[in-house]
Design a protein around this motif. Structure first.
Motif, PDB file in Angstrom:
ATOM      1  N   GLY A 158       0.780  -1.234   0.000  1.00 24.33           N
ATOM      2  CA  GLY A 158       0.000   0.000   0.000  1.00 24.33           C
ATOM      3  C   GLY A 158       0.808   1.278   0.000  1.00 24.33           C
ATOM      4  N   TRP A 159       2.147   1.176   0.202  1.00 22.37           N
ATOM      5  CA  TRP A 159       2.963   2.388   0.241  1.00 22.37           C
ATOM      6  C   TRP A 159       3.457   2.729  -1.166  1.00 22.37           C
ATOM      7  CZ3 TRP A 159       3.937   6.172   3.692  1.00 22.37           C
ATOM      8  CH2 TRP A 159       3.445   5.985   4.994  1.00 22.37           C
ATOM      9  N   GLY A 160       2.551   3.310  -1.951  1.00 27.74           N
ATOM     10  CA  GLY A 160       2.885   3.768  -3.286  1.00 27.74           C
ATOM     11  C   GLY A 160       3.075   5.270  -3.320  1.00 27.74           C
ATOM     12  N   ILE A 161       3.135   5.818  -4.517  1.00 29.22           N
ATOM     13  CA  ILE A 161       3.461   7.241  -4.677  1.00 29.22           C
ATOM     14  C   ILE A 161       2.430   8.161  -4.038  1.00 29.22           C
ATOM     15  CG2 ILE A 161       4.937   6.950  -6.688  1.00 29.22           C
ATOM     16  CD1 ILE A 161       2.521   7.579  -8.457  1.00 29.22           C
ATOM     17  N   GLU A 162       1.155   7.802  -4.099  1.00 32.40           N
ATOM     18  CA  GLU A 162       0.115   8.659  -3.510  1.00 32.40           C
ATOM     19  C   GLU A 162       0.253   8.688  -1.989  1.00 32.40           C
ATOM     20  OE1 GLU A 162      -2.355  10.423  -4.976  1.00 32.40           O
ATOM     21  OE2 GLU A 162      -2.262   9.757  -7.068  1.00 32.40           O
ATOM     22  N   GLU A 163       0.488   7.523  -1.390  1.00 37.55           N
ATOM     23  CA  GLU A 163       0.628   7.446   0.060  1.00 37.55           C
ATOM     24  C   GLU A 163       1.878   8.171   0.534  1.00 37.55           C
ATOM     25  OE1 GLU A 163      -2.034   4.415  -1.455  1.00 37.55           O
ATOM     26  OE2 GLU A 163       0.046   4.894  -1.978  1.00 37.55           O
ATOM     27  N   ILE A 164       2.961   8.047  -0.229  1.00 38.92           N
ATOM     28  CA  ILE A 164       4.202   8.716   0.153  1.00 38.92           C
ATOM     29  C   ILE A 164       4.036  10.229   0.079  1.00 38.92           C
ATOM     30  CG2 ILE A 164       6.628   9.060  -0.458  1.00 38.92           C
ATOM     31  CD1 ILE A 164       6.616   6.132  -1.466  1.00 38.92           C
ATOM     32  N   LEU A 195       2.632  15.487  -5.327  1.00 43.51           N
ATOM     33  CA  LEU A 195       2.529  16.561  -4.335  1.00 43.51           C
ATOM     34  C   LEU A 195       1.923  17.819  -4.949  1.00 43.51           C
ATOM     35  CD1 LEU A 195       5.914  16.220  -2.406  1.00 43.51           C
ATOM     36  CD2 LEU A 195       3.639  16.168  -1.369  1.00 43.51           C
ATOM     37  N   GLY A 196       2.442  18.222  -6.116  1.00 42.86           N
ATOM     38  CA  GLY A 196       1.934  19.433  -6.755  1.00 42.86           C
ATOM     39  C   GLY A 196       0.507  19.296  -7.224  1.00 42.86           C
ATOM     40  N   GLY A 197       0.140  18.090  -7.690  1.00 41.32           N
ATOM     41  CA  GLY A 197      -1.207  17.892  -8.215  1.00 41.32           C
ATOM     42  C   GLY A 197      -2.259  17.667  -7.162  1.00 41.32           C
TER      43      GLY A 197
END
Length: 391
Positions: A158-164, A195-197
């Protein structure tokens, strides 16, 4: 945002002498294969056609065993300032270098694979307290991705780019930075894009060296040079050179056994990427010191993160939302020897406010290590443009 500073703990990296002795013993007892069956005179990238040449590997292994000083890297981390905090049950390690300048802006810098926080240790001082009084200054935060370095290894998927990215917002808030800038390359560039989006209320703007366009765009709008970029990128991801990513996305546990058990296997796996992805004629050591590369590899070895770091591919490969758009001011630099290069017309389909675009003349996938002085200046100028656009 509140500052629950009790949740942030000072940290000091210190490997046990026994672990360093074990590393040297393993290096001394390494079983190596025969030499490669392609023979080309140095210098030249064709020497690497089957992977890391045996002679090159032997040289690095010998230096790693007899000359490399891990303690100097630990001392540098301590000098910068290390901390840990727990977010969603995962401990996050990070460097935090506060600027002495009252006008400094918070900046989170995110590394990728096979990089680490070692990518930033030679640039944080100049970013925090630049010699040029006219240059912008930053409170620099450089986290270790989950599963990397001294961050915890997630015990569940579950620790993908969105979670990070969401964790970085929480981290910065705990440090008192409710609004901040973001920079990254490789996976760090993808996380910076998220992060920016996703978090424009917190992110003042971004700088990335790996912009990724939405899929399915036409090449009709591109120049001949830009079409070459897209062809090279497509050839990279569609061919054998991307086998490492396919392996780590499909079977990170399998390759992880070798990466955690064999320091020579780990070194070869990472050295191969540094050799191919740097702006050099033959060896990555033309631009990156052997010490700095071994800082990176030894960090993976001592923390036993070969498998856990590889899992970011399992969690996130090709997972960037095709509909995600970045409306905060963005500065983008595309280095000439990077492994994927996105043309500006394509990048503009995702990054809606590109305030600065640069295509440097030199540099590859690891610019903070290859061309650190240029990297710092480019990042300063890019983020200055971002801040000016947000006023």
């Amino acid at each position: 945002m509140n500052r629950p500073t009790s949740e942030v703990q000072a940290f000091e990296a210190h490997a046990a002498d026994a672990d360093l002795d074990d590393l040297r013993a393993r290096l001394g007892a390494a079983r190596l294969p025969e030499t490669e069956t392609v023979h080309h005179a140095a210098p030249g990238p064709r020497r690497w056609a089957q992977g890391v040449p045996l002679a090159d590997l032997v040289d690095v292994v010998n230096y790693w065993r007899t000359g490399y000083d891990w303690r100097s890297f630990e001392a540098r981390l301590h000098q910068i300032g290390q901390f840990r905090t727990t977010i969603d049950d995962v401990g996050i390690h990070f460097l935090h270098r506060r600027s002495a300048r009252p006008d400094a802006t918070p900046l989170v810098m995110t590394h990728g694979w096979p990089g680490s926080i070692a990518e930033f240790i030679d640039v944080v001082d100049e970013l925090a307290d630049p010699k040029d009084a006219e240059a912008p200054a930053f409170h620099v935060v450089a986290p270790s991705l989950p599963g990397f370095g001294y961050s915890d290894k997630p015990a569940t998927s579950g620790w993908g780019i969105e979670e990070i990215a969401a964790a970085w917002v929480e981290l910065m808030g705990r440090l008192g930075y409710s609004k901040f800038l973001a920079h990254g390359g490789d996976w760090g560039g993808v996380i910076t894009t998220v992060l920016g989006g996703r978090f424009p209320a917190h992110v003042l703007g971004i700088h990335t060296t790996t912009p990724q366009a939405p899929p399915g765009l036409s090449t009709d709008m591109l120049t001949a040079a830009e079409r070459t970029w897209t062809e090279e990128t497509r050839a990279f991801w569609g061919g054998p050179r991307a086998a490492y990513a396919k392996q780590q996305a499909a079977r990170p546990q399998t390759i992880g056994y070798s990466l955690v058990d064999s320091p020579v296997g780990l070194l070869a796996w990472i050295l191969d990427k540094f050799a191919e992805w740097t702006d050099t004629e033959d060896s990555p050591f033309e631009t990156i010191s052997m010490d700095r590369l071994l800082d990176d590899v030894t960090l993976y070895w001592l923390t036993r993160t070969g498998a856990s770091a590889a899992r970011i591919y399992y969690e996130s490969h090709d997972s960037l939302d095709p509909e995600l758009r970045v409306d905060v001011p963005s500065a983008i630099s595309v280095y000439p020897r990077d492994i994927e290069k996105c043309p500006r017309p394509w990048a503009q389909e995702r990054f809606r406010r590109i305030v600065r675009w640069r295509s440097p003349e030199t540099g590859g996938h690891f610019p903070s290590l290859e061309v650190p002085e240029f990297f710092v200046k480019d990042l300063q100028e890019g983020l200055a443009a971002v801040l000016a656009a947000g006023r």
